[in-house]
Design a protein around this motif. Sequence first.
Motif, PDB file in Angstrom:
ATOM      1  N   ILE A 132      43.097  42.108  40.702  1.00  0.00           N
ATOM      2  CA  ILE A 132      42.614  42.283  41.231  1.00  0.00           C
ATOM      3  C   ILE A 132      41.082  42.504  41.093  1.00  0.00           C
ATOM      4  CG2 ILE A 132      42.062  44.762  42.166  1.00  0.00           C
ATOM      5  CD1 ILE A 132      45.184  44.405  41.997  1.00  0.00           C
ATOM      6  N   VAL A 133      40.192  43.217  39.831  1.00  0.00           N
ATOM      7  CA  VAL A 133      39.037  43.141  39.090  1.00  0.00           C
ATOM      8  C   VAL A 133      38.664  41.609  39.461  1.00  0.00           C
ATOM      9  CG1 VAL A 133      38.038  43.903  37.703  1.00  0.00           C
ATOM     10  CG2 VAL A 133      39.396  45.295  38.212  1.00  0.00           C
ATOM     11  N   ALA A 134      39.346  40.829  39.576  1.00  0.00           N
ATOM     12  CA  ALA A 134      38.500  39.253  39.219  1.00  0.00           C
ATOM     13  C   ALA A 134      38.112  38.889  41.240  1.00  0.00           C
ATOM     14  CB  ALA A 134      39.577  38.306  38.371  1.00  0.00           C
ATOM     15  N   CYS A 135      39.026  39.377  41.667  1.00  0.00           N
ATOM     16  CA  CYS A 135      39.312  38.877  42.592  1.00  0.00           C
ATOM     17  C   CYS A 135      37.951  39.504  43.361  1.00  0.00           C
ATOM     18  CB  CYS A 135      40.405  39.448  43.886  1.00  0.00           C
ATOM     19  SG  CYS A 135      41.813  38.367  43.411  1.00  0.00           S
ATOM     20  N   TRP A 136      37.387  40.670  43.258  1.00  0.00           N
ATOM     21  CA  TRP A 136      36.613  41.084  43.801  1.00  0.00           C
ATOM     22  C   TRP A 136      35.264  41.066  43.245  1.00  0.00           C
ATOM     23  CZ3 TRP A 136      35.774  43.952  48.015  1.00  0.00           C
ATOM     24  CH2 TRP A 136      34.141  44.065  48.584  1.00  0.00           C
ATOM     25  N   PRO A 160      42.381  36.209  32.980  1.00  0.00           N
ATOM     26  CA  PRO A 160      41.901  36.028  34.590  1.00  0.00           C
ATOM     27  C   PRO A 160      41.817  34.563  35.031  1.00  0.00           C
ATOM     28  CG  PRO A 160      41.488  37.851  34.552  1.00  0.00           C
ATOM     29  CD  PRO A 160      40.724  37.564  33.015  1.00  0.00           C
ATOM     30  N   GLY A 161      41.045  34.041  34.578  1.00  0.00           N
ATOM     31  CA  GLY A 161      39.993  32.281  35.058  1.00  0.00           C
ATOM     32  C   GLY A 161      40.223  32.457  36.153  1.00  0.00           C
ATOM     33  N   ARG A 162      40.773  31.457  36.757  1.00  0.00           N
ATOM     34  CA  ARG A 162      40.698  31.252  38.135  1.00  0.00           C
ATOM     35  C   ARG A 162      42.049  32.010  38.676  1.00  0.00           C
ATOM     36  NH1 ARG A 162      44.495  28.219  40.983  1.00  0.00           N
ATOM     37  NH2 ARG A 162      45.574  26.613  39.698  1.00  0.00           N
ATOM     38  N   HIS A 163      42.322  33.143  39.517  1.00  0.00           N
ATOM     39  CA  HIS A 163      43.266  33.443  40.468  1.00  0.00           C
ATOM     40  C   HIS A 163      44.468  33.071  40.835  1.00  0.00           C
ATOM     41  CE1 HIS A 163      39.974  34.555  43.235  1.00  0.00           C
ATOM     42  NE2 HIS A 163      40.910  34.364  43.247  1.00  0.00           N
ATOM     43  N   PRO A 164      45.593  32.784  40.795  1.00  0.00           N
ATOM     44  CA  PRO A 164      46.055  31.889  41.570  1.00  0.00           C
ATOM     45  C   PRO A 164      46.088  31.953  43.185  1.00  0.00           C
ATOM     46  CG  PRO A 164      47.512  31.701  39.621  1.00  0.00           C
ATOM     47  CD  PRO A 164      46.025  33.202  39.668  1.00  0.00           C
ATOM     48  N   ALA A 165      45.966  30.530  44.126  1.00  0.00           N
ATOM     49  CA  ALA A 165      46.101  31.257  44.922  1.00  0.00           C
ATOM     50  C   ALA A 165      47.895  30.847  45.385  1.00  0.00           C
ATOM     51  CB  ALA A 165      46.081  29.811  45.881  1.00  0.00           C
ATOM     52  N   PRO A 220      32.499  39.082  30.537  1.00  0.00           N
ATOM     53  CA  PRO A 220      31.646  37.991  30.509  1.00  0.00           C
ATOM     54  C   PRO A 220      31.582  37.276  31.596  1.00  0.00           C
ATOM     55  CG  PRO A 220      32.904  38.076  28.753  1.00  0.00           C
ATOM     56  CD  PRO A 220      33.303  38.924  29.426  1.00  0.00           C
ATOM     57  N   ARG A 221      33.282  36.978  32.364  1.00  0.00           N
ATOM     58  CA  ARG A 221      32.842  36.530  33.269  1.00  0.00           C
ATOM     59  C   ARG A 221      32.344  37.320  34.663  1.00  0.00           C
ATOM     60  NH1 ARG A 221      37.839  33.768  37.000  1.00  0.00           N
ATOM     61  NH2 ARG A 221      36.563  32.996  38.695  1.00  0.00           N
TER      62      ARG A 221
END
Length: 228
Positions: free
Chosen positions: A143-147, A72-77, A107-108
């Motif tokens: 969504i998981v990355a956002c949390w 996912p890296g950075r999630h786009p704004a 890992p992240r």
Amino acid sequence: MKMRELEKLSGINRKMIQHYINNGMLPEPERPKRNVAIYNEQHINALRSIRQLQSEGRLSIEEIKQLLSGNPGRHPANTAVYPHIDELFAAHSGVDLELVSLESLLPRFPHAEKDAASLGRIGAIKLVNRNEKLYLTHLDAQIVACWGDMRAAGFTEEEGFNADIVSIHVNAAKELANAEVNAFLSHTSPTYSVEHKAAMAQAGSKITLNLFSLLRIKATMHALKHML
């Protein structure tokens, strides 16, 4: 179609097209013979999506590569980016390329498995079990990355927060989406063609998502001002 026709239809030169293929950003062409490559509509759609991700989403080639690899890296704004990501994934044949393994997020985001379970329970995401391994769509991975980013910002269990709180947004999103669809259908002329309605809906969804983000920020600032 041959490379020359793909260049003409996409407006992208063969050197850049080959670069995208070499980096896994485009599906491999069909090769009936050693020196013959056949391209199709998937390649045109994928090239269009890449250009839109670069122009509208302002994503670099490296960031697009990370998205396709399941990172996912950075999630786009800019929420307008998301449809183009899905279009690009769809251009790659094979379900595995359209799904992200939950394990790849660890890992992240070390708590990704726990957070995904909570988010799945409240209907924010859907986990896919394949050969006893869990996968999710790219948007659900975001969504998981956002949390995970919320955790990093201090929203942890120790402070009384967990992913279940996202149910507020899940319910609000469903209500808002239903209201938007009803408003759209009640105001568009019945004489409009399906294609015209689809084009309006696509353009409107991009604009209103960004508009809602701005309105939400404004409302949050107003609420904090009166509560703190």
